[in-house]
Design an enzyme around this catalytic site. Structure first.
Site, short mmCIF file in Angstrom:
data_model
loop_
_atom_site.label_atom_id
_atom_site.label_comp_id
_atom_site.label_asym_id
_atom_site.label_seq_id
_atom_site.Cartn_x
_atom_site.Cartn_y
_atom_site.Cartn_z
N SER A 341 8.44 2.44 -21.46
CA SER A 341 7.58 2.52 -22.63
C SER A 341 7.62 1.18 -23.39
O SER A 341 7.42 0.12 -22.80
CB SER A 341 8.02 3.69 -23.51
OG SER A 341 7.08 4.01 -24.50
N ASP A 409 -0.04 9.11 -17.58
CA ASP A 409 0.80 8.65 -18.68
C ASP A 409 -0.05 7.83 -19.65
O ASP A 409 -0.71 6.85 -19.27
CB ASP A 409 1.93 7.80 -18.12
CG ASP A 409 2.91 7.31 -19.18
OD1 ASP A 409 2.63 7.49 -20.38
OD2 ASP A 409 3.95 6.76 -18.81
N HIS A 503 4.49 10.92 -19.85
CA HIS A 503 5.31 9.77 -20.22
C HIS A 503 6.80 10.05 -20.08
O HIS A 503 7.62 9.14 -20.23
CB HIS A 503 4.98 9.36 -21.65
CG HIS A 503 5.51 8.02 -22.04
ND1 HIS A 503 5.28 6.87 -21.31
CD2 HIS A 503 6.29 7.62 -23.09
CE1 HIS A 503 5.88 5.84 -21.88
NE2 HIS A 503 6.49 6.27 -22.96
#
Length: 522
Positions: A341, A409, A503
């Protein structure tokens, strides 16, 4: 007020030269969002936008479009939700750890009647886990095998896992280690990316006692503009002596940290000379000194120009020094950088800054950059700069930069594509579908624009499929893939916000372990 002047029209008084477009979201009012939606005015005409002279010329009279006000509305929501989300996050982690440390609900009741309840008051304890750790509590590394998993990477880490090494450190008799364990770099990096979300004591315990690696340190990075520590990372080596790998893992976007999410989706960028145009939020997270697009040497100098508060350090400069010391201590080691991320964005930016500062000795030892669910960092020039800077190492081979993306995602699709935002992805996109069938893509992942209506039904279908897979995957893959209530509940969020549950690092770990990757598709 500046915002009032913007609503009335005209350019802001202070326009800097060079390439820069910084939207001061804290100065944007709800009425400004409405004006952006209704009026076809260029984004550079608003007083809450700080744009360079060249940027103003490039944008011209083109309207900002609907995406910019939409992003500002999202940022307003994140700002309003910061404290409620923070309180909910602390309470949720306390509750989850309270249940887990007492052995589940039945154990909690039993300990209650015995007056032996374990109350997790210390968030820095080595057994305290974040929400990320509760969604996927696995800590063991899976050894490399020749008959399964993603074998496209031939690089492995050799790790002594017999007891003799520890005995030697404690003064025991010398003995030849009998067991050498091998792990794929992708296995180590994805698990390190997940581990980076935990507290320093937890990280140290897992690295030293579970993985049998060598924990070097956990570091907090000061953000001069937000005036707080916003960046966390840890460094480890595969062995305490004669290591072959030095790994830096950056912490990513915490699920209930609205400031992290704001950094991910904001559109602001600035020119960094030869490095191209780069996302301002990520630069600040690593230690940007000044918003000076004319002089990269002043914006991000080779040595920190400003002193951080006592006991605080800028992430880039501190980690660079640690890495330099470890590579000098271990002359045969190569450097690996990873993150998930937001942490993936910092992992990609860190080597680029090393190249900007001509840190050739460190770059020459760079083995691989592997990111998971990484947002876009810079423009096409940044991508070219990164590629050229890591083209050759002392091993006479190009540094591998893998950008792993699981299905829909949402984070790899941000910052969202807009005419005023020049963000593109670099590296090799290793894309996994819902059943972890992977392929290497020369360009972007499918559906690069999150708001593309053609993918709406597929996204919701994928959310349903992920929930079913999470409930039953263990029956085929084994008990290590059995998901608990927290993980399945998180997958349910994807039924409302498709792409958010994708995610989860659980899917990235499963993809690395169970997936196979087809050759690169050009």
């Amino acid at each position: 007020m500046m915002a009032t002047g913007a609503a009335a029209g005209g350019h802001p008084k202070s326009k800097m030269g060079g390439e820069k477009l910084i939207i001061r979201s804290e100065k944007v009012r709800l009425v400004d969002i409405l004006w952006m939606l209704l009026l076809r005015r260029p984004i550079t005409s608003y007083a809450f936008v700080d744009a360079g002279e060249q940027t103003v010329l490039d944008v011209g009279d083109a309207p900002c479009g609907p995406l910019v006000p939409l992003i500002q509305a999202i940022l307003k929501f994140f700002a309003a939700a910061y404290w409620p989300a923070k309180v909910i996050g602390v309470a949720l982690e306390f509750l989850l750890n309270f249940v887990a440390l007492n052995g589940g609900l039945l154990g909690l009741l039993w300990n209650f009647f015995r007056c032996k309840l374990v109350i997790p008051l210390d968030r820095g304890a080595p057994d305290f886990r974040t929400v990320i750790g509760m969604i996927d509590g696995r800590t063991e590394l899976k050894p490399a095998t020749s008959d399964g998993g993603d074998m496209r990477q031939l690089q492995v880490l050799d790790v002594v896992v017999s007891g003799e090494a520890a005995d030697l450190e404690n003064g025991g008799c010398a003995a030849t280690p009998l067991v050498v364990q091998q792990y794929l770099v992708s296995e180590v990096t994805v698990m390190a990316s997940k581990l980076a979300y935990e507290n320093p004591a937890y990280v140290k315990n897992v690295v030293n006692n579970v993985w049998k690696f060598n924990f070097v340190g956990f570091y907090n990075g000061w953000n001069k503009f937000l005036k707080e520590d916003t960046t966390q990372a840890f460094v480890m080596t595969d062995m305490a002596k004669d290591a072959t790998a030095v790994l830096v893992a950056f912490r990513g976007t915490e699920p209930l940290n609205m400031k992290d999410w704001s950094t991910d989706v904001e559109l602001s960028w600035m020119g960094m000379g030869a490095m191209g145009n780069v996302h301002v939020g990520f630069l600040k997270a690593l230690g940007l000194q000044e918003e000076d697009e004319k002089n990269p040497g002043r914006a991000f100098p080779k040595e920190a120009a400003a002193a951080a508060p006592k006991g605080k350090f800028f992430a880039y400069y501190q980690l660079r020094q640690v890495v330099r010391e470890q590579l000098k201590k271990h002359p045969n080691a190569r450097l690996y950088v990873t993150g998930h991320s937001l942490g993936g964005a910092l992992a990609a930016l860190f080597p680029a800054l090393l190249a900007l500062h001509r840190e050739t000795e460190i770059l020459g030892r760079l083995g691989a950059v592997t990111t998971y669910g990484q947002p876009r960092v810079g423009d096409g020039k940044f991508v070219d700069f990164f590629r050229a800077s890591t083209a050759k190492t002392k091993a006479a081979s190009a540094t591998r930069y893998d950008r792993v993306v699981y299905r829909y995602d949402v984070v790899p699709r941000v910052p969202f594509t807009a005419p005023v935002a020049r963000f593109v992805h670099g590296g090799t996109c290793v894309y996994y579908d819902g059943w972890y069938d992977g392929k290497e893509l020369a360009g972007d992942e499918p559906d690069p624009n999150y708001f593309d209506p053609r993918y709406v039904l597929s996204k919701y279908g994928n959310a349903v499929g992920d929930l079913a897979k999470g409930a039953f995957l263990w029956a085929r893959a084994g008990r290590d893939y059995r998901e608990g209530f927290v993980s399945l509940f998180f997958r349910c969020i994807g039924l409302v916000f498709p792409g958010l549950a994708s995610h989860s690092l659980r899917d990235y770990v499963d993809a690395v372990r169970l997936g196979r990757v087809a050759p690169k598709q050009v």
